[in-house]
Write a protein that holds these residues in place. Structure first.
Motif, short mmCIF file in Angstrom:
data_model
loop_
_atom_site.label_atom_id
_atom_site.label_comp_id
_atom_site.label_asym_id
_atom_site.label_seq_id
_atom_site.Cartn_x
_atom_site.Cartn_y
_atom_site.Cartn_z
N ASP A 121 1.17 -2.86 10.02
CA ASP A 121 1.02 -4.01 9.12
C ASP A 121 1.34 -3.55 7.71
N LYS A 122 2.42 -4.08 7.16
CA LYS A 122 2.82 -3.72 5.80
C LYS A 122 2.51 -4.80 4.78
N THR A 123 2.33 -6.04 5.24
CA THR A 123 2.16 -7.15 4.29
C THR A 123 1.01 -8.09 4.65
N GLY A 124 0.27 -7.81 5.72
CA GLY A 124 -0.79 -8.71 6.16
C GLY A 124 -2.17 -8.25 5.72
N ALA A 125 -3.19 -8.76 6.42
CA ALA A 125 -4.58 -8.54 6.02
C ALA A 125 -5.01 -7.08 6.12
N SER A 164 -2.94 -4.48 5.62
CA SER A 164 -1.88 -3.64 5.03
C SER A 164 -2.43 -2.55 4.11
N VAL A 165 -3.51 -2.84 3.38
CA VAL A 165 -4.05 -1.83 2.46
C VAL A 165 -4.44 -0.57 3.23
N ALA A 166 -5.12 -0.76 4.35
CA ALA A 166 -5.52 0.39 5.17
C ALA A 166 -4.33 1.01 5.89
N MET A 167 -3.42 0.16 6.38
CA MET A 167 -2.32 0.67 7.21
C MET A 167 -1.26 1.41 6.39
N VAL A 168 -1.13 1.11 5.12
CA VAL A 168 -0.21 1.89 4.27
C VAL A 168 -0.65 3.35 4.25
N VAL A 169 -1.94 3.58 4.16
CA VAL A 169 -2.47 4.94 4.16
C VAL A 169 -2.22 5.60 5.52
N VAL A 170 -2.46 4.86 6.59
CA VAL A 170 -2.25 5.38 7.94
C VAL A 170 -0.78 5.75 8.14
N ASP A 171 0.12 4.87 7.72
CA ASP A 171 1.55 5.12 7.91
C ASP A 171 2.03 6.31 7.08
N THR A 172 1.43 6.51 5.91
CA THR A 172 1.77 7.68 5.10
C THR A 172 1.36 8.96 5.83
N ALA A 173 0.18 8.95 6.43
CA ALA A 173 -0.27 10.11 7.20
C ALA A 173 0.66 10.39 8.37
N LEU A 174 1.15 9.33 9.01
CA LEU A 174 2.09 9.51 10.13
C LEU A 174 3.38 10.17 9.66
N GLN A 175 3.94 9.68 8.57
CA GLN A 175 5.19 10.26 8.06
C GLN A 175 4.99 11.71 7.63
N ASP A 176 3.85 12.01 7.04
CA ASP A 176 3.60 13.38 6.57
C ASP A 176 3.50 14.36 7.74
N LYS A 216 11.05 11.09 14.74
CA LYS A 216 11.22 10.09 13.69
C LYS A 216 10.41 8.86 14.07
N ALA A 217 10.00 8.11 13.07
CA ALA A 217 9.23 6.88 13.30
C ALA A 217 10.02 5.69 12.78
N VAL A 218 10.03 4.63 13.58
CA VAL A 218 10.59 3.35 13.16
C VAL A 218 9.44 2.35 13.18
N SER A 219 9.24 1.65 12.07
CA SER A 219 8.07 0.78 11.94
C SER A 219 8.44 -0.69 11.93
N TYR A 220 7.56 -1.48 12.51
CA TYR A 220 7.71 -2.94 12.52
C TYR A 220 6.48 -3.55 11.86
N ASP A 221 6.71 -4.44 10.91
CA ASP A 221 5.62 -5.10 10.20
C ASP A 221 5.14 -6.31 10.99
N GLY A 222 4.02 -6.13 11.69
CA GLY A 222 3.45 -7.23 12.47
C GLY A 222 2.60 -8.18 11.66
#
Length: 426
Positions: free
Chosen positions: A58-62, A64-76, A93-99
């Motif tokens: 979730d990049k833009t939904g309810a 998203s604040v928490a998931m941005v942090v999670v996705d950063t940890a995944l990329q790192d 590599k990771a490909v992400s979909y904004d649900g």
């Protein structure tokens, strides 16, 4: 004169050739051979097999604040794996979909990620496993979940949690409270309940609390589940639970409940888990730490203030990406980075052991399923309890927790027990 100049040019060339031959022979009549220049053949680096992780986020939904942090940890951690060669022969590599935290987008997102070549699927959203369960199992894919309801954890299913079961979290916490925090032999049973939004996650918490109370009536009395559909007003719920001894509180609206509950005279200790830590920064913002002094937090992995392998990895990632400022921010507000890094380390182990077993070129969802259902286990380091899926019907990576107590003066989590706590046997 002009003619003799032209005639002299070949003579100069011949003289130069003769001089070169004499030099080559050393001028002493002995033939010498020139040593050929050694050349090192350029070896082409071995090609790596790419494994694509399809990340339903979730990049833009309810969320998203928490998931941005999670996705950063995944990329790192993916970058770390690729840089260090942690999984030999593999490039991740990771490909992400904004649900957008919208269940209706789960199936389209899954199909889109398949088109992008995803080999294995990942989600940190609680609704996505419910939406995709039948497709994942029917297509013999693999969905790795950071949140998985007990109902989706089928013994032969292809949904694997890199977290702990909801029931496991609750029952481990309640057993520890009965053994270490509440003297039920003297005081009688503690009154315990739940206040939350009416969602499946908290419904499963309620179920586990009731089951433990029914099994141990001498230790706990169940005071009920007190829900609202959504929102941040808890008038009825506060009045109903003011005299409780322990409460499992809501997740996203945690701060509004803390403020209202204790301002109106509530006396219960809160019992929290990794669902709540993403909102701890807001507790600090509201200067509410003193109100929850002594409350309990149960986590499946060590906290920031401990010297443990993956804790130190998470700190290194943050220092590398953003320096001391990034580390300070995460330790104060973005606690999900730490718990996510722990979970993703287990995820990488799932891939690494599969590759080790079948070879990089033979990695597949089926190969991963066979690895995970063949006694898969690992240990992050000496500071950690075992992690994995044993027996083969297990679908939750964590089977152990740590107990922490909140220091209301500082907002720190202080370890309340030096030992890892096993999930109690059913």
């Amino acid at each position: 004169m002009q003619r003799s100049l032209k005639a002299g040019i070949p003579l100069l060339v011949i003289a130069a050739i003769v001089a070169a031959l004499v030099a080559a022979c050393g001028g002493d009549g002995e033939e010498k051979t020139s040593t050929p220049t050694a050349t090192t053949p350029t070896e082409k680096p071995a090609e790596k097999t790419t494994i694509t992780i399809g990340n339903l986020t979730d990049k833009t939904g309810a969320a998203s604040v928490a998931m941005v942090v999670v996705d950063t940890a995944l990329q790192d951690i993916i970058q770390w794996s690729n840089d260090t060669g942690y999984i030999p022969g593999i490039q991740l590599k990771a490909v992400s979909y904004d649900g957008q935290y919208d269940p209706s987008r789960d199936v389209p997102g899954y199909e889109w990620l398949k088109e992008k070549g995803a080999n294995v699927f990942l989600t940190g959203l609680p609704n996505t496993p419910v939406s995709l369960e039948s497709r994942i199992n029917g297509e013999k894919a693999i969905l790795v979940c950071m949140n998985l309801d007990d109902a989706q954890a089928k013994p032969d299913g292809r949904l694997f949690s890199i977290n702990m079961s909801i029931g496991g979290i609750v029952k481990t916490a309640m057993k520890w409270i009965a053994d270490n925090d509440w003297d039920w032999k003297t005081k009688g049973p503690a009154k315990i309940g739940i206040v939350a939004w009416d969602t499946t996650y908290f419904n499963y918490q309620e179920k586990a609390i009731k089951e433990y109370c029914d099994a141990h009536p001498e230790q706990f009395t169940f005071g009920g589940a007190h829900y609202i559909a959504s929102g941040f007003k808890w008038d009825v719920q506060v009045q109903a639970t003011k005299d409780f001894d322990y409460i499992f509180p809501p997740g996203a609206p945690l701060v509004s409940f803390i403020r209202q509950y204790y301002d109106e005279g509530g006396k219960a200790k809160l019992v929290m888990c990794d669902t709540h830590i993403s909102f701890f920064g807001l507790i600090g913002d509201g200067k509410l730490w003193p109100k929850v002094d002594g409350s309990l937090v149960f986590l499946p992995s060590p906290w920031w203030n401990e010297d443990a392998k993956v804790v130190n990895m998470a700190k290194d990632f943050l220092l590398k990406s953003g320096g001391e400022a990034a580390l300070k921010k995460a330790m104060e507000r973005e606690h999900g980075f730490l718990t996510s890094t722990h979970q993703f380390y287990g995820f990488l182990e799932m891939i690494r052991q599969t590759v080790e077993r079948v070879g990089p070129e033979n990695f597949s969802a089926q190969a991963m399923y066979e690895t995970l259902t063949s006694g898969f286990t690992t240990q992050y380091g000496d500071e950690y309890a075992p992690w994995g899926y044993v027996p083969s019907t297990d679908r939750f990576g964590y089977d152990w927790q740590l107990a922490y107590r909140i220091n209301g003066a500082t907002g720190e989590l202080i370890k309340a027990d030096p030992n890892w706590l096993p999930v109690p046997a059913e």
